[in-house]
Design a protein around this motif. Structure first.
Motif, PDB file in Angstrom:
ATOM      1  N   TRP A 128       0.699  -1.227   0.019  1.00 49.25           N
ATOM      2  CA  TRP A 128       0.207  -0.101   0.021  1.00 49.25           C
ATOM      3  C   TRP A 128       0.736   1.196  -0.024  1.00 49.25           C
ATOM      4  O   TRP A 128       2.112   1.211   0.646  1.00 49.25           O
ATOM      5  N   ARG A 129       0.291   2.386  -0.780  1.00 42.99           N
ATOM      6  CA  ARG A 129       1.075   3.420  -0.618  1.00 42.99           C
ATOM      7  C   ARG A 129       0.847   4.165   1.033  1.00 42.99           C
ATOM      8  O   ARG A 129      -0.343   3.812   1.455  1.00 42.99           O
ATOM      9  N   VAL A 130       1.673   4.950   1.357  1.00 47.83           N
ATOM     10  CA  VAL A 130       1.558   5.345   2.537  1.00 47.83           C
ATOM     11  C   VAL A 130       0.463   5.976   3.080  1.00 47.83           C
ATOM     12  O   VAL A 130      -0.511   6.102   3.944  1.00 47.83           O
ATOM     13  N   LYS A 131      -0.217   7.228   2.118  1.00 43.91           N
ATOM     14  CA  LYS A 131      -1.238   7.755   2.036  1.00 43.91           C
ATOM     15  C   LYS A 131      -2.494   6.611   2.458  1.00 43.91           C
ATOM     16  O   LYS A 131      -3.524   6.914   3.154  1.00 43.91           O
ATOM     17  N   ASP A 132      -2.636   5.604   1.668  1.00 41.98           N
ATOM     18  CA  ASP A 132      -3.716   4.457   1.867  1.00 41.98           C
ATOM     19  C   ASP A 132      -3.422   4.055   3.247  1.00 41.98           C
ATOM     20  O   ASP A 132      -4.530   3.635   3.770  1.00 41.98           O
ATOM     21  N   ILE A 133      -2.346   3.494   3.766  1.00 40.32           N
ATOM     22  CA  ILE A 133      -2.168   2.889   4.951  1.00 40.32           C
ATOM     23  C   ILE A 133      -2.524   4.177   6.006  1.00 40.32           C
ATOM     24  O   ILE A 133      -3.437   3.600   6.994  1.00 40.32           O
ATOM     25  N   VAL A 134      -2.312   5.414   6.031  1.00 40.13           N
ATOM     26  CA  VAL A 134      -2.706   6.327   6.877  1.00 40.13           C
ATOM     27  C   VAL A 134      -4.260   6.472   6.967  1.00 40.13           C
ATOM     28  O   VAL A 134      -4.898   6.680   7.769  1.00 40.13           O
ATOM     29  N   ALA A 135      -4.556   6.405   5.742  1.00 38.36           N
ATOM     30  CA  ALA A 135      -6.240   6.942   5.547  1.00 38.36           C
ATOM     31  C   ALA A 135      -6.959   5.697   6.001  1.00 38.36           C
ATOM     32  O   ALA A 135      -8.080   5.748   5.936  1.00 38.36           O
ATOM     33  N   GLU A 136      -6.635   4.449   5.741  1.00 41.13           N
ATOM     34  CA  GLU A 136      -7.303   3.147   6.124  1.00 41.13           C
ATOM     35  C   GLU A 136      -8.427   3.416   7.210  1.00 41.13           C
ATOM     36  O   GLU A 136      -9.280   3.278   6.974  1.00 41.13           O
ATOM     37  N   PRO A 137      -7.741   3.864   8.479  1.00 39.48           N
ATOM     38  CA  PRO A 137      -8.785   3.877   9.549  1.00 39.48           C
ATOM     39  C   PRO A 137      -9.748   5.046   9.227  1.00 39.48           C
ATOM     40  O   PRO A 137     -11.043   5.056   9.564  1.00 39.48           O
ATOM     41  N   ILE A 138      -9.399   6.085   8.625  1.00 36.32           N
ATOM     42  CA  ILE A 138     -10.244   7.345   8.499  1.00 36.32           C
ATOM     43  C   ILE A 138     -11.333   6.787   7.429  1.00 36.32           C
ATOM     44  O   ILE A 138     -12.435   7.205   7.822  1.00 36.32           O
ATOM     45  N   ARG A 139     -10.985   5.792   6.548  1.00 37.31           N
ATOM     46  CA  ARG A 139     -12.174   5.224   5.494  1.00 37.31           C
ATOM     47  C   ARG A 139     -12.925   4.375   6.256  1.00 37.31           C
ATOM     48  O   ARG A 139     -14.250   4.272   6.193  1.00 37.31           O
ATOM     49  N   ALA A 140     -12.193   3.484   6.931  1.00 39.86           N
ATOM     50  CA  ALA A 140     -13.029   2.512   7.577  1.00 39.86           C
ATOM     51  C   ALA A 140     -14.159   2.844   8.716  1.00 39.86           C
ATOM     52  O   ALA A 140     -15.193   2.373   8.891  1.00 39.86           O
ATOM     53  N   PHE A 141     -13.691   3.837   9.249  1.00 35.72           N
ATOM     54  CA  PHE A 141     -14.734   4.510  10.453  1.00 35.72           C
ATOM     55  C   PHE A 141     -15.619   5.519   9.514  1.00 35.72           C
ATOM     56  O   PHE A 141     -16.059   6.448  10.369  1.00 35.72           O
ATOM     57  N   GLY A 142     -15.445   5.903   8.360  1.00 35.90           N
ATOM     58  CA  GLY A 142     -15.954   7.013   7.814  1.00 35.90           C
ATOM     59  C   GLY A 142     -15.867   8.376   8.490  1.00 35.90           C
ATOM     60  O   GLY A 142     -17.013   8.934   8.809  1.00 35.90           O
ATOM     61  N   LEU A 143     -14.748   8.888   8.696  1.00 36.06           N
ATOM     62  CA  LEU A 143     -14.558   9.870   9.532  1.00 36.06           C
ATOM     63  C   LEU A 143     -14.607  11.309   8.788  1.00 36.06           C
ATOM     64  O   LEU A 143     -14.686  12.333   9.226  1.00 36.06           O
ATOM     65  N   PRO A 181       3.462  15.830   3.402  1.00 38.50           N
ATOM     66  CA  PRO A 181       2.282  15.315   2.557  1.00 38.50           C
ATOM     67  C   PRO A 181       2.795  14.663   1.267  1.00 38.50           C
ATOM     68  O   PRO A 181       2.050  13.471   1.077  1.00 38.50           O
ATOM     69  N   ALA A 182       3.624  15.038   0.635  1.00 42.31           N
ATOM     70  CA  ALA A 182       4.296  14.420  -0.473  1.00 42.31           C
ATOM     71  C   ALA A 182       4.643  12.856  -0.309  1.00 42.31           C
ATOM     72  O   ALA A 182       4.550  12.071  -1.185  1.00 42.31           O
ATOM     73  N   ASP A 183       5.113  12.604   0.919  1.00 45.60           N
ATOM     74  CA  ASP A 183       5.391  11.368   1.250  1.00 45.60           C
ATOM     75  C   ASP A 183       4.549  10.075   1.183  1.00 45.60           C
ATOM     76  O   ASP A 183       4.532   9.028   1.154  1.00 45.60           O
ATOM     77  N   GLY A 184       3.112  10.875   1.075  1.00 48.73           N
ATOM     78  CA  GLY A 184       1.968   9.767   0.958  1.00 48.73           C
ATOM     79  C   GLY A 184       2.013   8.910  -0.273  1.00 48.73           C
ATOM     80  O   GLY A 184       1.441   7.737  -0.248  1.00 48.73           O
ATOM     81  N   GLU A 185       2.759   9.342  -1.173  1.00 47.90           N
ATOM     82  CA  GLU A 185       2.687   8.543  -2.626  1.00 47.90           C
ATOM     83  C   GLU A 185       3.599   7.467  -2.394  1.00 47.90           C
ATOM     84  O   GLU A 185       3.432   6.674  -3.312  1.00 47.90           O
ATOM     85  N   LYS A 186       4.590   7.310  -1.450  1.00 38.62           N
ATOM     86  CA  LYS A 186       5.741   6.262  -1.427  1.00 38.62           C
ATOM     87  C   LYS A 186       5.249   5.211  -0.851  1.00 38.62           C
ATOM     88  O   LYS A 186       3.907   5.135  -0.272  1.00 38.62           O
TER      89      LYS A 186
END
Ligand SMILES: Nc1ncnc2c1ncn2[C@@H]1O[C@H](COP(=O)(O)OP(=O)(O)OP(=O)(O)O)[C@@H](O)[C@H]1O
Ligand SMILES: Nc1ncnc2c1ncn2[C@@H]1O[C@H](COP(=O)(O)OP(=O)(O)OP(=O)(O)O)[C@@H](O)[C@H]1O
Ligand code: SF4
Ligand code: SF4
Ligand SMILES: [Mg+2]
Ligand SMILES: [Mg+2]
Lengths: 351, 333
Positions: A114-129, A151-156
């Motif tokens: 997973w890209r870092v942004k997706d890793i960090v966003a996963e709980p945000i998505r899962a809990f519909g925040l 923020p650009a590190d999210g792509e890696k």
């Protein structure tokens, strides 16, 4: 009336089956072997405070951490989250959102594909925040900035980061669901002291502003002193001392705590002798009888070998709960601050 | 004495879709036989990368794009894979930051140790197993003889780390590249491992590059220290000087961020801002956006390592030709 603590742990225990494979066991004529990783631990953590666990490697800290967030089922005892049985609490998504864990091993806990942004966003998505993609992206960017990434590190992908950077990704992820209770297992051990200071200041700030509650685990006693309200010292799966942070450092009571304090590295290069805790580290498969510390304890006597000491208010410093017969009987030397107590570590045979 | 390891002007690049990143840029240092060089610095500064370049295990697409690395005078940065693999086992022992990458989850720790010992020292199985247990005892694994047949996942984080240390030491290499070897360990086991490593340096002349964030460990173990920032060495010198009288503004900030043991502080000192990303390293001194002492020249010219009274620091404050000089207090630490 006192507020219900965020976390209550009662007589918690966890055993693992560490038997060798069946055939080998039969050939060697040995039975099943179990390992008591955690053996009857009780504590609570009031809202907005930090309890730290310290103790020898392998004493069961991470196992406690995994038990209190529901990753392991207890073999005995129970965990209450805001007064509700953990399993019931975790059945509710909103309650799961409110408790998060930063793992000791950031490598293992980040999905490499997973890209870092997706890793960090996963709980945000899962809990519909958040609502839209834009809002999510902004939140991820803010979280990454908070932990000293950009923020650009999210792509890696995770492998493109250094050890400490990965640890920061897992911190950002744990913070992303706006938890109220955070279990931090060695959260800053891979960080340099300056980034560590930033993260610890951030955690403190969140606690002051939002009332976060932490269970904190670290081998770094200077860090523990900075963040804790109370500190639990574990030895071989048990709590041997549970004290307010200041008391633990100014008047450590349990012989193991005192020995641990003498083993802290000497940064000031004063030439202070650093004394490792003497004796053999015991095996949790075959723990010593009575007080588990007795084979290494300079104060051990026959009672210690036979009878397991209970966690009781210590004489003289009743705010410290201590599991030690010598303290209870008043035959321990007067407490002295950490690093000034050279006589307690001196059963040294280990080296 | 001739150095065991020489690193000269090392440059490591990562070609990516968004252009080539320079992860290490002009890194030079030596390690003498029996010497422990500590390496500290910002997370992401390139410490592990330096270690990986030395042991020939840079993760592709990363590659050495310049400079050279010599072991005992012989270049090792351009060796074919097979040859480097042999050097890695026998002459250079590596302790990686991430124990899980070193340990094979499918094999017992004993089997992994035995194989390493057998392939490097050519001992028979029984002797290799005896040594495997011995090394597990040396790194403080309780009941080593019983637990030698455990799998890595049956060990705690710190115990796995000790197995990794045992794996690096069991082939008795001349140089040990140790990346955060004691981070996962409690202070008591840490003291034991440090004593073991120091003993190897003293008695067997083993050299060591010791990467760690733990300044206490550095203070106790290292002879000299290199401080890294954004892929470059910011300061290098004897351990006492670097820890007690740091000269580079980054090192000074770093040392000030160490949490005190003897009291609780409201807010820990920190260096505000963060290290630049590799794709956006500012011209001149890489530390200039965060530096409290920054002046004109810092934004244009990249500083070289300069004599800074006891250490060498890559900072223009120590160039007699600069318009601004280090304040008196800084020069004397
Ligand atoms: N899945 C497992 N199977 C078997 N034994 C285990 C398992 N997980 C942990 N253990 C054992 O339980 C004990 C406690 O492990 P735990 O990871 O909780 O220690 P810890 O205090 O976190 O140590 P460290 O400081 O090294 O991280 C150790 O003896 C470990 O070997
Ligand atoms: N595969 C890769 N692709 C691109 N960049 C990478 C890759 N691996 C590492 N990097 C970058 O190289 C830099 C140096 O990484 P390195 O692992 O050497 O840092 P470090 O000093 O060991 O940090 P830490 O103290 O956090 O372990 C980091 O900024 C990291 O983001
Ligand atoms: S109970 Fe006995 S053996 Fe245990 S710590 Fe106290 S004095 Fe030592
Ligand atoms: S060269 Fe300039 S910016 Fe860089 S550390 Fe020195 S004073 Fe600061
Ligand atoms: Mg652990
Ligand atoms: Mg690293």
């Amino acid at each position: 009336m006192a507020e219900t603590p965020v976390l209550e742990v009662e007589d918690l225990a966890k055993t693992f089956d560490v038997s060798r494979p069946w055939l080998q066991r039969v050939l060697a004529g040995e039975g099943r072997r179990t390992l008591r990783a955690v053996d009857g631990v009780s504590f609570d953590i009031p809202k907005g405070t930090t309890l730290s666990l310290v103790g020898e490697s392998g004493c069961g800290k991470s196992t406690v951490a995994r038990l209190v967030v529901g990753l392991y089922r207890p073999s005995r005892g129970r965990v209450l989250f805001e007064g509700v049985e953990l399993e019931r609490a975790r059945a509710v998504a909103e309650q799961r959102r409110r408790m998060q864990m930063i793992f000791q091993d950031p490598y293992a806990s980040l999905n490499p594909r997973w890209r870092v942004k997706d890793i960090v966003a996963e709980p945000i998505r899962a809990f519909g925040l958040v609502k839209g993609a834009a809002e999510q992206q902004e939140m991820v960017g803010r979280l990454l900035t908070q932990v000293g990434l950009s923020p650009a590190d999210g792509e890696k992908f995770p492998h493109e980061f250094s050890g400490g950077q990965r640890q920061r990704i897992s911190i950002a992820r744990a913070l992303s669901s706006n938890p109220d209770f955070l279990v931090c297992d060695e959260p800053t051990s891979a960080l340099d002291v300056s980034v560590q200071a930033q993260i610890l200041n951030l955690m403190k700030d969140l606690q002051q502003r939002l009332g976060l509650t932490y269970l904190f685990i670290s081998h770094n006693l200077s860090v523990v002193r900075q963040v804790s309200d109370r500190i639990g010292v574990m030895y071989l799966g048990r709590l041997v001392e549970l004290s307010p942070a200041e008391t633990l450092f100014t008047a450590p009571r349990h012989p193991y705590t005192r020995a641990l304090m003498e083993a802290i590295p000497d940064l000031d290069m004063t030439g202070r002798q650093r004394i490792p805790v003497g004796g053999e580290v015991p095996s949790p498969i075959d723990p010593p009888s009575g007080c588990p510390f007795h084979p290494r304890c300079p104060l051990a006597n026959d009672r210690c070998k036979a009878e397991r000491p209970a966690l009781l208010p210590a004489r003289g410093t009743p705010e410290s709960l201590t599991a030690c017969h010598a303290v209870e009987e008043g035959r321990d030397p007067p407490p002295r601050p950490a690093g000034m107590d050279q006589r307690m570590g001196t059963t040294a045979t280990a080296l | 004495m001739a150095p065991l390891l020489e690193v000269r002007d090392l440059r490591v690049e990562f070609p990516t879709r968004r252009g080539t990143l320079t992860a290490l840029d002009g890194v030079s240092f030596d390690i003498a036989p029996g010497e422990v060089l500590g390496m500290v610095g910002e997370s992401g500064a390139g410490k592990s990368m330096t270690g990986a370049a030395i042991i020939g295990l840079l993760e592709p697409p990363g590659r050495i794009a310049g400079g050279e690395i010599r072991l005992n005078g012989k270049r090792i940065d351009n060796l074919p894979y097979e040859q480097m693999r042999r050097i890695r086992g026998r002459e250079i022992g590596a302790i990686f930051q991430d124990p899980l990458t070193t340990l094979n989850p499918l094999y017992t720790v004993g089997r992994q140790l035995v194989e390493t010992i057998q392939s490097n020292l050519g001992l028979d199985a029984a002797e290799a197993r005896r040594r495997a247990v011995h090394w597990l005892e040396q790194v403080g694994i309780p009941a080593a003889a019983q637990r030698v047949d455990s799998y890595p996942h049956e060990f705690s984080g710190g115990m796995r780390q000790r197995v990794v240390i045992a794996l690096a030491l069991c082939a008795e290499p001349k140089l040990i590249v140790a990346d955060e070897p004691t981070t996962a360990l409690d202070v008591s086991i840490q003291a034991q491992v440090i004593t073991l490593l120091k003993g190897l340096a003293r008695d067997k002349g083993t050299s060591m590059m010791l990467v760690t964030h733990d300044m206490g460990v550095i203070a106790e173990t290292a002879d000299r220290v290199a401080v890294m920032y954004a892929g470059r060495i910011a300061e290098i010198g004897p351990v006492r000087e670097v820890v007690k009288h740091p000269k580079h503004p980054y090192t000074r900030g770093l040392m000030a961020s160490i949490p005190p043991l003897d009291r609780r502080v409201e807010k820990l000192a920190q260096i505000d801002g963060s290290m630049p990303r590799l794709s956006a390293i500012p011209p001149g001194c890489a530390f200039n956006p965060r530096c409290p002492e920054v002046f004109g020249r810092c934004r244009v010219e990249r500083p070289v390592l300069l004599e800074a009274g006891g250490t060498r620091a890559a900072c223009w404050l120590y160039d007699p030709a600069s318009e601004k000089r280090a304040p008196e207090a800084m020069r004397h630490g």
